[in-house]
Design a protein around this motif. Structure first.
Motif, PDB file in Angstrom:
ATOM      1  N   ASN A   1       8.130  -1.800  -1.852  1.00 27.26           N
ATOM      2  CA  ASN A   1       7.724  -0.588  -1.152  1.00 27.26           C
ATOM      3  C   ASN A   1       6.389  -0.816  -0.464  1.00 27.26           C
ATOM      4  OD1 ASN A   1       9.589   1.803  -2.053  1.00 27.26           O
ATOM      5  ND2 ASN A   1       9.180   0.624  -3.917  1.00 27.26           N
ATOM      6  N   TYR A   2       6.081   0.050   0.482  1.00 30.44           N
ATOM      7  CA  TYR A   2       4.745   0.039   1.083  1.00 30.44           C
ATOM      8  C   TYR A   2       4.266   1.466   1.250  1.00 30.44           C
ATOM      9  CZ  TYR A   2       6.736   1.366   5.636  1.00 30.44           C
ATOM     10  OH  TYR A   2       7.369   2.037   6.653  1.00 30.44           O
ATOM     11  N   SER A   3       2.959   1.622   1.327  1.00 30.18           N
ATOM     12  CA  SER A   3       2.356   2.929   1.587  1.00 30.18           C
ATOM     13  C   SER A   3       1.095   2.679   2.396  1.00 30.18           C
ATOM     14  CB  SER A   3       2.011   3.640   0.272  1.00 30.18           C
ATOM     15  OG  SER A   3       1.100   2.853  -0.496  1.00 30.18           O
ATOM     16  N   GLY A   4       0.603   3.717   3.059  1.00 31.75           N
ATOM     17  CA  GLY A   4      -0.575   3.508   3.883  1.00 31.75           C
ATOM     18  C   GLY A   4      -1.257   4.795   4.269  1.00 31.75           C
ATOM     19  N   ASP A   5      -2.525   4.672   4.668  1.00 30.19           N
ATOM     20  CA  ASP A   5      -3.281   5.761   5.257  1.00 30.19           C
ATOM     21  C   ASP A   5      -3.875   5.227   6.557  1.00 30.19           C
ATOM     22  OD1 ASP A   5      -5.760   4.379   4.757  1.00 30.19           O
ATOM     23  OD2 ASP A   5      -5.766   5.178   2.716  1.00 30.19           O
TER      24      ASP A   5
ATOM     25  N   TRP B   1      -3.313  -0.249   4.100  1.00 23.58           N
ATOM     26  CA  TRP B   1      -1.995  -0.063   3.514  1.00 23.58           C
ATOM     27  C   TRP B   1      -1.848  -0.926   2.274  1.00 23.58           C
ATOM     28  CZ3 TRP B   1       2.444  -3.552   3.772  1.00 23.58           C
ATOM     29  CH2 TRP B   1       2.160  -4.785   4.372  1.00 23.58           C
ATOM     30  N   ALA B   2      -0.802  -0.664   1.505  1.00 22.30           N
ATOM     31  CA  ALA B   2      -0.567  -1.398   0.264  1.00 22.30           C
ATOM     32  C   ALA B   2       0.908  -1.730   0.145  1.00 22.30           C
ATOM     33  CB  ALA B   2      -1.014  -0.566  -0.935  1.00 22.30           C
ATOM     34  N   TRP B   3       1.186  -2.777  -0.630  1.00 24.08           N
ATOM     35  CA  TRP B   3       2.567  -3.242  -0.827  1.00 24.08           C
ATOM     36  C   TRP B   3       2.767  -3.523  -2.305  1.00 24.08           C
ATOM     37  CZ3 TRP B   3       4.982  -7.460  -2.956  1.00 24.08           C
ATOM     38  CH2 TRP B   3       6.318  -7.693  -2.595  1.00 24.08           C
ATOM     39  N   ALA B   4       3.952  -3.225  -2.808  1.00 28.47           N
ATOM     40  CA  ALA B   4       4.295  -3.539  -4.198  1.00 28.47           C
ATOM     41  C   ALA B   4       5.731  -4.016  -4.255  1.00 28.47           C
ATOM     42  CB  ALA B   4       4.120  -2.313  -5.091  1.00 28.47           C
ATOM     43  N   GLY B   5       5.949  -5.089  -5.007  1.00 33.63           N
ATOM     44  CA  GLY B   5       7.295  -5.630  -5.194  1.00 33.63           C
ATOM     45  C   GLY B   5       7.429  -6.175  -6.591  1.00 33.63           C
ATOM     46  N   ARG B   6       8.480  -6.903  -6.841  1.00 29.72           N
ATOM     47  CA  ARG B   6       8.742  -7.413  -8.186  1.00 29.72           C
ATOM     48  C   ARG B   6       7.576  -8.275  -8.678  1.00 29.72           C
ATOM     49  NH1 ARG B   6      14.702 -10.034  -7.585  1.00 29.72           N
ATOM     50  NH2 ARG B   6      15.713  -8.363  -6.367  1.00 29.72           N
ATOM     51  N   GLY B   7       6.791  -7.731  -9.597  1.00 31.19           N
ATOM     52  CA  GLY B   7       5.737  -8.503 -10.240  1.00 31.19           C
ATOM     53  C   GLY B   7       4.532  -8.815  -9.376  1.00 31.19           C
ATOM     54  N   ARG B   8       4.398  -8.143  -8.237  1.00 34.78           N
ATOM     55  CA  ARG B   8       3.239  -8.440  -7.379  1.00 34.78           C
ATOM     56  C   ARG B   8       2.835  -7.202  -6.599  1.00 34.78           C
ATOM     57  NH1 ARG B   8       2.210 -14.133  -4.752  1.00 34.78           N
ATOM     58  NH2 ARG B   8       1.751 -14.350  -6.958  1.00 34.78           N
ATOM     59  N   ARG B   9       1.528  -7.040  -6.414  1.00 39.44           N
ATOM     60  CA  ARG B   9       0.984  -5.927  -5.631  1.00 39.44           C
ATOM     61  C   ARG B   9      -0.107  -6.437  -4.706  1.00 39.44           C
ATOM     62  NH1 ARG B   9       1.873  -0.699  -7.440  1.00 39.44           N
ATOM     63  NH2 ARG B   9       3.108  -0.546  -9.380  1.00 39.44           N
TER      64      ARG B   9
ATOM     65  N   GLY C   1      -5.244  -2.373  -0.384  1.00 34.28           N
ATOM     66  CA  GLY C   1      -6.355  -2.439   0.558  1.00 34.28           C
ATOM     67  C   GLY C   1      -6.141  -3.431   1.684  1.00 34.28           C
ATOM     68  N   LEU C   2      -4.900  -3.566   2.148  1.00 35.82           N
ATOM     69  CA  LEU C   2      -4.607  -4.506   3.233  1.00 35.82           C
ATOM     70  C   LEU C   2      -4.984  -3.890   4.584  1.00 35.82           C
ATOM     71  CD1 LEU C   2      -1.049  -5.691   2.123  1.00 35.82           C
ATOM     72  CD2 LEU C   2      -3.142  -7.069   2.089  1.00 35.82           C
ATOM     73  N   ALA C   3      -5.581  -4.686   5.451  1.00 41.95           N
ATOM     74  CA  ALA C   3      -5.793  -4.250   6.831  1.00 41.95           C
ATOM     75  C   ALA C   3      -4.451  -4.268   7.552  1.00 41.95           C
ATOM     76  CB  ALA C   3      -6.789  -5.169   7.526  1.00 41.95           C
ATOM     77  N   TYR C   4      -4.306  -3.401   8.535  1.00 42.89           N
ATOM     78  CA  TYR C   4      -3.047  -3.360   9.285  1.00 42.89           C
ATOM     79  C   TYR C   4      -2.836  -4.664  10.054  1.00 42.89           C
ATOM     80  CZ  TYR C   4      -2.007   1.441   8.132  1.00 42.89           C
ATOM     81  OH  TYR C   4      -1.672   2.578   7.447  1.00 42.89           O
ATOM     82  N   PRO C   5      -1.589  -5.115  10.178  1.00 42.31           N
ATOM     83  CA  PRO C   5      -1.332  -6.365  10.905  1.00 42.31           C
ATOM     84  C   PRO C   5      -1.860  -6.308  12.333  1.00 42.31           C
ATOM     85  CG  PRO C   5       0.642  -5.629   9.736  1.00 42.31           C
ATOM     86  CD  PRO C   5      -0.351  -4.514   9.655  1.00 42.31           C
ATOM     87  N   ALA C   6      -2.228  -7.466  12.850  1.00 38.41           N
ATOM     88  CA  ALA C   6      -2.735  -7.539  14.221  1.00 38.41           C
ATOM     89  C   ALA C   6      -1.661  -7.177  15.239  1.00 38.41           C
ATOM     90  CB  ALA C   6      -3.288  -8.940  14.506  1.00 38.41           C
ATOM     91  N   LEU C   7      -0.395  -7.296  14.878  1.00 36.77           N
ATOM     92  CA  LEU C   7       0.683  -6.864  15.765  1.00 36.77           C
ATOM     93  C   LEU C   7       0.713  -5.344  15.781  1.00 36.77           C
ATOM     94  CD1 LEU C   7       3.599  -9.299  14.843  1.00 36.77           C
ATOM     95  CD2 LEU C   7       1.821  -9.566  16.574  1.00 36.77           C
TER      96      LEU C   7
END
Length: 434
Positions: free
Chosen positions: A218-222, A226-234, A237-243
């Motif tokens: 899953n992902y979430s953002g403001d 944004w943030a991402w969480a998956g099987r066993g990893r999170r 505080g990610l910056a948005y992609p340059a794209l």
């Protein structure tokens, strides 16, 4: 045949059809060439988002210190763009040598342009001593030439109706074709938020390790991060992609799921993820060239991609006085849906011919637009080439306006042949982008 141009012309002459789906010819020649990879391979299929997903995977893995190889298609300006080794286009002479090797085993086998060039590029990548290879599927999946390679991980991006005459006219039919790249027991990442049931059923039927957006990651953002969480990893505080673009978090989420699924073979650090997203580049995916007027380049050429483009343009509409559009596309696209979706966003149209028999003429696009548009305040004209159309738009556009060039790769590539145009003072120049 000595030059790359001569070899490409040879490839265009070999087969009476431009598309002839099937793996028998390519698989047989791949076996003769002993094509194999001694490193992990990630294959990416889908209707939209493939190029962005490949670029993000490449950027993160490069930042993690891996020697990467990427195959994407089509190209914008130069054929060499289709094959990148450690972020750089493959040299023409390297590709020529691979074309010679394909011809050396071909015998009387008829190959399409795509099949011949795919074999050559796979050969280049197989000999490049790489740590990881990322392959974008050209069309469909099950019968696409790229699918002769058994990937260690498969990614399926958003699925929509395109190439209906070849793949089917429903998302379920097209999804099943895309699902042909999945392999038993190996990760199958699906980043489409609403995937066709046919993809899920096929993955379960063959025993693939299915990763679904909304279930396995899953992902979430403001507005700031944004943030991402998956099987066993999170990742937080990610910056948005340059794209740029509202849909890029979906593509980024799929890329992170693939890397998480492959973390035993290809471990990456959180810093490599952050750096990769910050540095990723991909021309003509809502690429905004600053200036007055601003220039937007986007190869959106089907209704799903065009809807995302229109949404992105609408989000930023308040910043610009008017929006001018240079548009050219293939005649087999759903042009009515494309023009209907874009019409509310565009204040002046510049329809263009393209240098391929598959393209709709500028005049045909203009006539179709007239039949679907309900606006009386919009101008339109027809031009022979994308560059001439862009020059015309630049002469009319005010400094506070923006010009969007979209549609076929031929359209965007046509304005990039001399480098990124400079639209200052209404005079496009041929300066190269740094």
């Amino acid at each position: 045949m000595k030059t790359l141009e001569e070899w490409l012309a040879h490839c265009e002459r070999l087969h009476p059809k431009s598309i002839d789906l099937g793996l028998e010819r390519v698989r047989g020649l791949a076996e003769r060439m002993q094509l194999r990879f001694d490193c992990p391979v990630i294959t990416v299929a889908g209707t939209n988002g493939k190029g962005s997903t490949c670029a993000m995977l490449e950027a993160i893995l490069t930042e993690a210190g891996y020697r990467t190889g990427v195959y994407t298609s089509p190209h914008l300006v130069h054929f060499e763009e289709r094959c990148r080794i450690h972020g750089e286009s493959a040299p023409a002479e390297q590709l020529v040598a691979a074309f010679e090797r394909v011809e050396g085993v071909r015998g009387d086998v008829l190959l399409t342009y795509f099949e011949f060039t795919t074999l050559a590029i796979l050969d280049v990548l197989a000999h490049a001593q790489l740590d990881v290879v990322i392959l974008e599927v050209g069309l469909g999946g099950r019968l696409d030439a790229v699918n002769v390679i058994d990937a260690d991980c498969a990614v399926i991006t958003s699925i929509d109706i395109d190439h209906a005459e070849l793949l089917g006219d429903t998302r379920e039919q097209i999804g099943l074709e895309k699902a042909g790249i999945l392999r038993p027991g190996r990760p199958a990442v699906v980043s489409d938020p609403m995937p066709p049931q046919s993809v899920i059923d096929h993955a379960n039927a063959i025993g693939a390790d299915l990763w679904l957006l909304g279930r396995d990651f899953n992902y979430s953002g403001d507005p700031q991060q944004w943030a991402w969480a998956g099987r066993g990893r999170r990742y937080a505080g990610l910056a948005y992609p340059a794209l740029r673009g509202a849909n890029q978090l979906i593509n980024a989420s799929g890329a992170l799921a693939a890397l998480t699924a492959m973390r035993q073979q290809l471990p990456v650090t959180a810093q490599a993820v952050r750096n990769g997203f910050a540095l990723v580049e991909l021309p003509a995916r809502f690429q905004v060239v600053p200036g007055k007027p601003a220039l937007v380049l986007d190869v959106a050429h089907n209704p799903h991609a065009v809807a995302a483009l229109a949404q992105n343009l609408e989000i930023q509409r308040a910043y610009y006085s008017s929006t001018h559009a240079v548009f050219g596309a293939m005649s087999d696209k759903d042009l009515t849906a494309i023009l209907t979706r874009m019409d509310p966003v565009i204040d002046c149209w510049y329809f263009t011919d393209l240098p391929t028999p598959r393209a709709a003429t500028g005049a045909a696009l203009h006539a179709l637009w007239q039949s679907v548009s309900t606006r009386k305040d919009v101008g339109a004209a027809v031009f022979k080439t994308p560059q001439i159309a862009l020059q015309a738009a630049a002469m009319v556009a005010a400094p506070a306006d923006r010009i969007v060039v979209f549609g076929s790769f031929y359209t965007v590539g046509g304005v990039l042949e001399q480098g990124i145009p400079n639209l200052q003072a209404g005079q496009p120049s041929s300066g190269k982008d740094g």
